[in-house]
Write a protein that holds these residues in place. Sequence first.
Motif, short mmCIF file in Angstrom:
data_model
loop_
_atom_site.label_atom_id
_atom_site.label_comp_id
_atom_site.label_asym_id
_atom_site.label_seq_id
_atom_site.Cartn_x
_atom_site.Cartn_y
_atom_site.Cartn_z
N PRO A 179 0.90 -1.34 -0.08
CA PRO A 179 0.06 0.29 0.04
C PRO A 179 0.97 1.20 -0.10
O PRO A 179 2.29 1.14 0.06
N GLU A 206 0.14 -1.35 8.97
CA GLU A 206 -1.21 -1.23 9.37
C GLU A 206 -1.61 0.37 8.79
O GLU A 206 -0.79 1.20 8.51
N LYS A 207 -3.03 0.32 8.52
CA LYS A 207 -3.64 1.65 7.84
C LYS A 207 -2.98 2.94 8.46
O LYS A 207 -2.76 4.04 8.02
N GLU A 208 -3.41 3.08 9.82
CA GLU A 208 -2.98 4.13 10.61
C GLU A 208 -1.51 4.65 10.42
O GLU A 208 -1.33 5.86 10.66
N LEU A 256 0.29 3.96 8.02
CA LEU A 256 0.55 4.58 6.64
C LEU A 256 0.17 5.85 6.46
O LEU A 256 0.91 6.79 5.96
N LEU A 313 -6.57 8.18 0.78
CA LEU A 313 -7.63 7.17 0.66
C LEU A 313 -7.92 6.62 -0.38
O LEU A 313 -8.28 5.13 -0.59
N TYR A 357 -5.28 3.94 -1.18
CA TYR A 357 -5.44 2.73 -0.09
C TYR A 357 -6.48 1.96 -0.79
O TYR A 357 -6.52 0.51 -0.66
N ASN A 358 -7.71 2.53 -1.12
CA ASN A 358 -8.82 1.63 -1.52
C ASN A 358 -8.52 1.04 -2.69
O ASN A 358 -8.90 -0.19 -2.84
#
Length: 213
Positions: A9, A113-115, A117, A168, A171-172
């Motif tokens: 990502p 993890e997303k946070e 990133l 976002l 990421y999506n």
Amino acid sequence: MKNVIFLAPPAAGKGTFSDYLVEKFNYKHFSTGSILRENAQKNEKLKQILESGELVEDEVIIPLIENVLKSLSKEDKFILDGFPRTLQQAKKLDIILSGLGVLDVVVVSIDVEKETLIDRVIGRKVCSKCYKSYNTNILEFKPKVMDRCDDCQSVLIKREDDNQKSFLVRYNTYLESTLPIIAYYKEKGCLQVIQNTELEQTKALEQLRSVIK
Ligand code: AMP
């Protein structure tokens, strides 16, 4: 050493891992994002796509990757950083690589993890000349002199797509389009997964060294 394809990502560390491999083992590094950002300086439509975080069309990206791979000599080992990003691109890449007789490839999926990133994207700055990546929020990745590249002393800039909105979208897109490739390479038996958190950075690089052998 094997040729390396990174799947990750945004801001997971593809650039940092690539810099490490180039420095230690003399890999040829191809970041499709960096090549496209350079091309976008003369192409307004491309600039807008990159800023939005959407993917660029295959008609643009596939010839680009085909040309860089064809430009390599047999002794060169390469890193693909940012390609493939869809299953269709992965299948096309298989055809290109088998046409060139390239067999020794490892696909490295970088897990973060997303946070984490989001924090990295907010603090990231890149060199305007050599594209080396820095992070003003992480001690280990700060430049020695503020806003100057350690290697070539050029000015550091913020990427237009390093903001929450574009992150976002990217990421999506990663979840929808790139994650399915992980299963594809796992099935083929050439996938390796590396966890890359700040605290585990040394361990991650150790793992990287072992999977490319
Ligand atoms: P990156 O530097 O890898 O984060 O890529 C930045 C941007 O370049 C992406 O958000 C896409 O717009 C574009 N891009 C890079 N690689 C590809 C690819 N393989 N396919 C389509 N678009 C790409």
